[in-house]
Each structure stands twice: as structure tokens, then as C-alpha cells.
Design a protein around this motif. Structure first.
Motif, PDB file in Angstrom:
ATOM      1  N   SER A  21       0.828  -1.205   0.000  1.00 38.27           N
ATOM      2  CA  SER A  21       0.000   0.000   0.000  1.00 38.27           C
ATOM      3  C   SER A  21       0.860   1.250   0.000  1.00 38.27           C
ATOM      4  O   SER A  21       0.548   2.243  -0.673  1.00 38.27           O
ATOM      5  N   GLU A  22       1.957   1.209   0.731  1.00 40.01           N
ATOM      6  CA  GLU A  22       2.808   2.403   0.838  1.00 40.01           C
ATOM      7  C   GLU A  22       3.514   2.738  -0.475  1.00 40.01           C
ATOM      8  O   GLU A  22       3.818   3.902  -0.734  1.00 40.01           O
ATOM      9  N   ILE A  23       3.759   1.724  -1.304  1.00 44.43           N
ATOM     10  CA  ILE A  23       4.482   2.007  -2.553  1.00 44.43           C
ATOM     11  C   ILE A  23       3.539   2.071  -3.755  1.00 44.43           C
ATOM     12  O   ILE A  23       3.977   2.008  -4.898  1.00 44.43           O
ATOM     13  N   GLY A  24       2.240   2.203  -3.490  1.00 45.05           N
ATOM     14  CA  GLY A  24       1.294   2.448  -4.570  1.00 45.05           C
ATOM     15  C   GLY A  24       0.438   1.280  -4.983  1.00 45.05           C
ATOM     16  O   GLY A  24      -0.315   1.377  -5.958  1.00 45.05           O
ATOM     17  N   GLY A  25       0.497   0.174  -4.261  1.00 46.06           N
ATOM     18  CA  GLY A  25      -0.280  -1.002  -4.650  1.00 46.06           C
ATOM     19  C   GLY A  25      -1.432  -1.294  -3.709  1.00 46.06           C
ATOM     20  O   GLY A  25      -1.670  -2.458  -3.362  1.00 46.06           O
ATOM     21  N   ALA A  26      -2.171  -0.262  -3.289  1.00 44.96           N
ATOM     22  CA  ALA A  26      -3.232  -0.432  -2.291  1.00 44.96           C
ATOM     23  C   ALA A  26      -4.292  -1.429  -2.749  1.00 44.96           C
ATOM     24  O   ALA A  26      -4.777  -2.241  -1.956  1.00 44.96           O
ATOM     25  N   GLU A  27      -4.646  -1.393  -4.036  1.00 45.11           N
ATOM     26  CA  GLU A  27      -5.707  -2.282  -4.500  1.00 45.11           C
ATOM     27  C   GLU A  27      -5.265  -3.743  -4.459  1.00 45.11           C
ATOM     28  O   GLU A  27      -5.954  -4.599  -3.877  1.00 45.11           O
ATOM     29  N   VAL A  28      -4.103  -4.039  -5.057  1.00 44.39           N
ATOM     30  CA  VAL A  28      -3.661  -5.432  -5.066  1.00 44.39           C
ATOM     31  C   VAL A  28      -3.301  -5.901  -3.665  1.00 44.39           C
ATOM     32  O   VAL A  28      -3.400  -7.102  -3.350  1.00 44.39           O
ATOM     33  N   ASP A  29      -2.909  -4.968  -2.805  1.00 50.54           N
ATOM     34  CA  ASP A  29      -2.609  -5.326  -1.417  1.00 50.54           C
ATOM     35  C   ASP A  29      -3.849  -5.916  -0.734  1.00 50.54           C
ATOM     36  O   ASP A  29      -3.746  -6.852   0.065  1.00 50.54           O
ATOM     37  N   GLY A  30      -5.025  -5.388  -1.073  1.00 48.01           N
ATOM     38  CA  GLY A  30      -6.258  -5.887  -0.501  1.00 48.01           C
ATOM     39  C   GLY A  30      -6.738  -7.195  -1.105  1.00 48.01           C
ATOM     40  O   GLY A  30      -7.704  -7.786  -0.614  1.00 48.01           O
ATOM     41  N   LEU A  31      -6.043  -7.651  -2.160  1.00 47.80           N
ATOM     42  CA  LEU A  31      -6.429  -8.903  -2.816  1.00 47.80           C
ATOM     43  C   LEU A  31      -5.501 -10.058  -2.479  1.00 47.80           C
ATOM     44  O   LEU A  31      -5.788 -11.204  -2.820  1.00 47.80           O
ATOM     45  N   PHE A  32      -4.388  -9.743  -1.781  1.00 46.36           N
ATOM     46  CA  PHE A  32      -3.362 -10.749  -1.522  1.00 46.36           C
ATOM     47  C   PHE A  32      -2.912 -10.624  -0.079  1.00 46.36           C
ATOM     48  O   PHE A  32      -2.351  -9.604   0.318  1.00 46.36           O
ATOM     49  N   LYS A  33      -3.181 -11.652   0.722  1.00 43.36           N
ATOM     50  CA  LYS A  33      -2.983 -11.552   2.168  1.00 43.36           C
ATOM     51  C   LYS A  33      -1.540 -11.247   2.562  1.00 43.36           C
ATOM     52  O   LYS A  33      -1.295 -10.459   3.478  1.00 43.36           O
ATOM     53  N   TRP A  34      -0.565 -11.870   1.898  1.00 44.26           N
ATOM     54  CA  TRP A  34       0.793 -11.876   2.438  1.00 44.26           C
ATOM     55  C   TRP A  34       1.615 -10.643   2.093  1.00 44.26           C
ATOM     56  O   TRP A  34       2.687 -10.435   2.665  1.00 44.26           O
ATOM     57  N   GLY A  35       1.133  -9.818   1.163  1.00 46.97           N
ATOM     58  CA  GLY A  35       1.825  -8.576   0.876  1.00 46.97           C
ATOM     59  C   GLY A  35       3.242  -8.774   0.403  1.00 46.97           C
ATOM     60  O   GLY A  35       3.543  -9.684  -0.378  1.00 46.97           O
ATOM     61  N   LEU A  36       4.145  -7.930   0.914  1.00 49.83           N
ATOM     62  CA  LEU A  36       5.537  -7.913   0.478  1.00 49.83           C
ATOM     63  C   LEU A  36       6.431  -7.787   1.708  1.00 49.83           C
ATOM     64  O   LEU A  36       6.157  -6.996   2.601  1.00 49.83           O
ATOM     65  N   GLY A  37       7.487  -8.589   1.745  1.00 47.53           N
ATOM     66  CA  GLY A  37       8.404  -8.517   2.884  1.00 47.53           C
ATOM     67  C   GLY A  37       7.899  -9.311   4.078  1.00 47.53           C
ATOM     68  O   GLY A  37       6.940 -10.087   3.983  1.00 47.53           O
ATOM     69  N   PRO A  38       8.553  -9.157   5.242  1.00 43.03           N
ATOM     70  CA  PRO A  38       8.123  -9.886   6.448  1.00 43.03           C
ATOM     71  C   PRO A  38       6.648  -9.615   6.747  1.00 43.03           C
ATOM     72  O   PRO A  38       6.182  -8.482   6.612  1.00 43.03           O
ATOM     73  N   TYR A  39       5.939 -10.659   7.164  1.00 43.77           N
ATOM     74  CA  TYR A  39       4.509 -10.519   7.427  1.00 43.77           C
ATOM     75  C   TYR A  39       4.309  -9.951   8.831  1.00 43.77           C
ATOM     76  O   TYR A  39       4.318 -10.686   9.830  1.00 43.77           O
ATOM     77  N   LEU A  40       4.139  -8.635   8.908  1.00 44.95           N
ATOM     78  CA  LEU A  40       3.987  -7.966  10.199  1.00 44.95           C
ATOM     79  C   LEU A  40       2.535  -7.833  10.636  1.00 44.95           C
ATOM     80  O   LEU A  40       2.271  -7.588  11.815  1.00 44.95           O
ATOM     81  N   ASP A  41       1.596  -8.021   9.708  1.00 44.02           N
ATOM     82  CA  ASP A  41       0.187  -7.879  10.080  1.00 44.02           C
ATOM     83  C   ASP A  41      -0.197  -8.829  11.215  1.00 44.02           C
ATOM     84  O   ASP A  41      -1.083  -8.535  12.020  1.00 44.02           O
ATOM     85  N   GLY A  42       0.476  -9.985  11.286  1.00 45.30           N
ATOM     86  CA  GLY A  42       0.153 -10.953  12.320  1.00 45.30           C
ATOM     87  C   GLY A  42       0.400 -10.446  13.726  1.00 45.30           C
ATOM     88  O   GLY A  42      -0.186 -10.961  14.687  1.00 45.30           O
ATOM     89  N   LEU A  43       1.238  -9.425  13.889  1.00 42.36           N
ATOM     90  CA  LEU A  43       1.488  -8.864  15.217  1.00 42.36           C
ATOM     91  C   LEU A  43       0.225  -8.259  15.822  1.00 42.36           C
ATOM     92  O   LEU A  43       0.105  -8.147  17.041  1.00 42.36           O
ATOM     93  N   PHE A  44      -0.719  -7.869  14.970  1.00 41.86           N
ATOM     94  CA  PHE A  44      -1.918  -7.199  15.456  1.00 41.86           C
ATOM     95  C   PHE A  44      -3.052  -8.179  15.756  1.00 41.86           C
ATOM     96  O   PHE A  44      -4.127  -7.780  16.189  1.00 41.86           O
TER      97      PHE A  44
END
Length: 540
Positions: free
Chosen positions: A183-206
């Protein structure tokens, strides 16, 4: 943290949020808990925007005042809206109730913490959203976001609700905004279509954590299928359970695309949905075995009942029914299929029957209708009546059920159990031997969370007006947890009084989690004690 710091923080919060944005816990209807625990809550702050959430946290950091975020506060059986520790200010996020970025073609939607199951259903209905809401039995007033972050699950596709979360936005404890890298580098739409994103998966911390205040999640919705057909099955003899359990696993492996989850319920759990608790037949609050058998026989309740649903096209549904008959037929005493048309027919028949029979058939149809609505992704509070079985006063007709407000005593024990017949038997023996010792009736549900593992939900029901009964129920939870440690049956989530089990010096998890926490929240002001223990200064 002292009273002067809290008063100073409250003064600043009033300036930010206005008088209506900072209230006493009693005014906000917080503080009550079905587990019987009461925390000292200095105040409740109620922001309406992400920007206000950031300002609230900045003030909390400045005065080192602990805050505890809740989505709607309806975490019944686990602590409701109460924090882990005393003197935490509640951060009530229910006003952040925006639904945005709905894509009706791809089936993803972004929701805030205040968006409830009922609100999302209404939104989808009004926006031609032919999708299922990820419902639970907790009812229409419960948060979609809160349940997903706590790793709740249901029986509709996608059963694992955190698995459906594709993107997270959170306010960190210092007030800064966390976004995923795509999302930060301009891929907000595809970010919402793909759980794992890019780089270390930090969403799991929340998820089951206290690293930030989640203000938005994007979730993938399961499309509504052409047909939804419920199936119900039963065994009269408890001894047949060991043969039934591996068959449940075989069903999921054979029909994984169309049958996503199966529930098994013991006779007492079924009776709790069908009849008022027979207090006069109980001994020290527990129904003796012969009384359970008498009640079960009078209501036609078998030793074990099973329920699931087929989500499929008509052609696939027909094939799935044949497979279910082939697999479940030899190990069950009854297997029936129900849909909305059959329930409607039962109601029509009830109108033509004499009084007593009409009441019974109509009651059965109403119960089936409620179950079918949940299977169709429409939330209701039918299952929530369970919380009122031993105590509490049902609200007036038309008023939402709220077990915490209504005086119910409920603690959930929710351990994971392998889908193996011998393991399930050991588990049931454990529950049935421990619960009655504490005045708790052993009501057992086993829900498949995948084709390898059940999550069992055991509601420890008690009269919250009785201090001794409350103490016994909490002791029962501790006894079950300790026995589960020895037997290998441990919970997938914890209530607010059980978080201490993770706070051990020898745990590599606790050490790492605490160090990560210290890095983003050095003053430990955000939800202290929630799944992540406080770090000792010598360990930093």
C-alpha cells in the motif's frame, strides 16, 4: 501511573474529543463482564476518526496512562470490554464504523472496528453484495474486525476469519500510522487482494496482540452459493462416537470445497437450546446423568448431534448429498437435509396442527430457521440464548441480547482437539470428570477448524449473582486448563484472567514478543498484559 496523570490525560482528551467523547465506564455501559471479573476503569474515551485515535495515544504516551482498545466491547465469555489490568482507560472504537472500498466484483471490503456483523449484512444487501458475512454465534452486534483479530471462526466459507483478512491499517502506540508495504508504494488495490503482501509478514502482530490499534481491515468475502443445504445427523449411542469422528474428517477431505465445517454437540448442549434449565432436578447446580437421560428422551435428543452445510451449485449439492449418505450413513442413526423451503413448509404444517403439537413444530422450525440464516451469512442472536441458561434475564422482545449487561455468567473454555476418535474420547472424559466438581454442567461442542483439528467450545455457565458460583466457575476454568496442559488440549484464545499463562521466564515466545513490544511501546501503555507479557528491564 497515578491519579494526577490520569486526570491530566482526561483533560487533554476532553479538548480533543469533546465532553461526549470522554465518559465514565458506567455511563458507557462498560465494566460488566460475563466471567464475573471487575476491573477499575478510570474512563472511556470514544474517538470518531483515525486522527483522533492517534491523538489519544499521543496523550496516553505523554502521561504514561494505559489504554485498552475494544471494538464494540462484546467479547462475551472472554472478558467483555474489560482490560487485562486495573486502571486502564477503555479506548472505545465503536464510532469508527465506516464501511469502505467495497469491490462487488472481487468480493473484498474494508471495515472499521465499529462495523458489526449486522451492519455489514445491511450494507451488502443495499449494495447488491451477493456475499456471505463471516458470522459467528455471538450475534449481530459484534464487531467483524474484533472477531477476526481474535482469530474467531464460523461455519460459513471462509471459516477462519483472520485468514480472510488481506490488509491491516493500525495506529502504533506512538500515534504513527502503520500500513503494509504494498500500500505504501502504490499497490493499495492489489494489497487488498493478496494476504501476504511484500516482505516480512507484520500484520500478524496485530492479531491476538497489543502492538497497535487496528483502525481498518480489508477482508475477503465468500460469495453466496447457488444453494445452501443444511444437514443434520445423530447417534443414539455414545459408544459410536469414536467411529463417527474419523468419518467427519473423511467428509471434510472428500467435500472440502462444498462442506467447510461440521459441529458435533453432546446431549446437554442440545438440551440447553431446547428447554429451560430444570433447577429442581439439579444437585448442587449439576444435572445428574439419569436426569439428563430423562430430559433427552422426553425431547428426542440423541447422545450426539451433528450439523453442517453444503455450499454449492445444485448439481454439486446433489452429488455432495450422495457422498454424505455414503460416508455418514453407516456410522449414524439419522441423516436429514434441510433448506429454507422445508422450514417454510414446517411452519405451514404447524398452523394446521392442534395446540401442543403446533407449538413444538413451530419451535423446531424457528430454531432451524435461525440456524439456516447463520449458514446463509445472516447474523442473528439465536445461539446467544445459551448464555442465559443458568442466569440472566432475557431482554424484552426486539431488544438485542447482551449477556454482560443482562447478568449472565459465562466463561468459554475453547481448546483445540485432534480429529481422532481416541483423542476426542480422552477429551470428553476430561470435561465430564472436571466440570461437575465445580457445579458446571458439561456442555460440549466440537467444531472443525480444518480437517485435522476441532476447536471445542465448552460454556462454563453459572449464576453471576452468586459469588460462590462465580468463584467455582473460575476455578473450573483453571482446573480444565491445567488438565488440558497434561492431556494436550489447550485453548486457541484466552480470557482476560488467563493471560498470565504466557508470562513465563522460560518461554522463548514470551521473551521475543516482549522485546518486540518494548521496541514499539517502551512505556507499555497499550493493552498491557494482553497476550504479550511485560518485559523485565534486565532483559531489554
Amino acid at each position: 501511573m497515578n491519579s494526577t496523570s490520569i486526570e491530566s490525560a482526561i483533560t487533554e482528551w476532553v479538548t480533543i474529543l469533546g465532553d461526549s467523547g470522554v465518559v465514565a465506564a458506567s455511563e458507557a455501559d462498560f465494566g460488566a463482564s460475563t466471567i464475573g471479573t471487575k476491573r477499575s476503569i478510570p474512563a472511556v474515551v470514544r474517538p470518531e476518526t483515525q486522527a483522533q485515535v492517534a491523538l489519544v495515544l499521543q496523550v496516553a504516551q505523554r502521561w504514561q496512562v494505559a489504554v485498552y482498545p475494544v471494538s464494540t466491547g462484546n467479547n462475551w465469555g472472554y472478558g467483555s470490554a474489560n482490560p487485562i489490568e486495573d486502571n486502564c482507560v477503555i479506548l472505545d472504537l465503536s464510532r469508527l464504523d465506516r464501511i469502505s472500498d467495497f469491490d462487488p466484483e472481487l468480493g473484498v471490503v474494508t471495515v472499521g472496528p465499529g462495523v458489526t456483523q449486522g451492519a455489514l449484512r445491511e450494507f451488502l444487501d443495499s449494495h447488491e453484495g451477493d456475499y456471505l458475512v463471516p458470522v459467528t454465534g455471538a450475534g449481530p452486534t459484534c464487531s467483524i474486525l474484533g472477531n477476526a483479530l481474535e482469530r474467531g471462526y464460523g461455519i460459513t466459507p471462509i471459516t477462519d476469519h483472520f485468514a480472510a483478512v488481506t490488509k491491516i491499517e493500525a495506529i502504533l502506540p506512538d500515534g504513527t500510522l502503520y500500513k503494509t508495504p504494498l500500500s505504501e508504494i502504490g499497490g493499495a488495490e492489489v494489497d487488498g487482494l493478496f494476504k501476504w503482501g511484500l516482505g516480512p509478514y507484520l500484520d500478524g502482530l496485530f492479531s491476538q496482540g497489543n502492538f497497535g490499534v487496528v483502525v481498518n481491515i480489508t477482508i475477503a468475502l465468500a460469495p453466496a452459493p447457488e444453494t445452501v443445504t443444511a444437514f443434520f445427523f445423530s447417534i443414539k449411542d455414545d459408544a459410536k462416537l469414536e467411529a463417527l469422528v474419523p468419518t467427519v474428517r473423511a467428509v471434510l477431505r472428500s467435500l472440502g470445497g462444498s462442506v467447510v465445517a461440521i459441529n458435533l454437540l453432546n446431549s446437554q448442549r442440545m438440551l440447553s437450546m431446547m428447554t429451560a434449565f430444570p433447577e429442581s432436578r439439579a444437585v448442587d447446580g449439576v444435572l445428574p446423568a439419569h436426569e439428563v437421560d430423562t430430559l433427552a428422551n422426553s425431547h428426542g435428543v440423541p447422545a450426539w448431534s451433528g450439523v453442517g452445510a453444503i455450499y454449492a451449485s445444485r448439481e454439486v449439492a446433489r452429488a455432495a448429498r450422495r457422498t454424505l449418505q455414503r460416508l455418514l450413513g453407516p456410522v449414524t442413526d439419522r441423516l436429514i437435509f434441510i433448506n429454507r423451503r422445508k422450514v417454510s413448509l414446517a411452519r405451514t404444517v404447524a398452523r394446521a396442527l392442534p395446540g401442543r403439537f403446533a407449538t413444538r413444530v413451530k419451535g423446531m422450525a424457528d430454531t432451524l430457521s435461525g440456524a439456516l440464516e447463520i449458514m446463509h451469512g445472516t447474523p442473528n442472536d439465536v445461539a446467544l440464548s445459551l448464555a442465559y441458561w443458568r442466569s440472566g434475564t432475557l431482554p424484552e422482545t426486539g431488544k438485542p441480547k447482551n449477556p454482560a449487561r443482562d447478568g449472565c455468567g459465562l466463561i468459554w473454555f475453547a481448546p483445540l482437539v485432534p480429529i481422532r476418535g481416541d483423542d476426542v474420547r480422552r477429551y470428553i472424559d476430561m470435561i465430564e470428570s472436571i466440570c461437575p466438581q465445580y457445579g458446571v454442567n458439561p456442555l460440549i461442542t466440537l467444531t472443525t477448524v480444518n480437517d485435522r483439528c476441532f476447536d471445542s467450545t465448552v460454556p462454563l455457565l453459572f449464576d453471576r449473582r452468586d459469588a460462590d458460583a462465580t468463584a467455582r466457575a473460575n476455578s473450573c476454568y483453571r482446573a480444565l486448563f491445567e488438565a488440558g496442559q497434561k492431556e494436550g488440549f489447550l485453548p486457541y484464545r484466552l480470557n482476560i484472567d488467563a493471560m498470565g499463562v504466557l508470562n513465563t521466564d522460560s518461554s522463548s515466545f514470551s521473551r521475543l514478543a516482549s522485546r518486540l513490544k518494548a521496541a514499539v511501546d517502551p512505556n507499555f501503555i497499550l493493552a498491557p498484559g494482553r497476550y504479550v507479557p511485560r518485559i523485565k528491564s534486565s532483559e531489554v
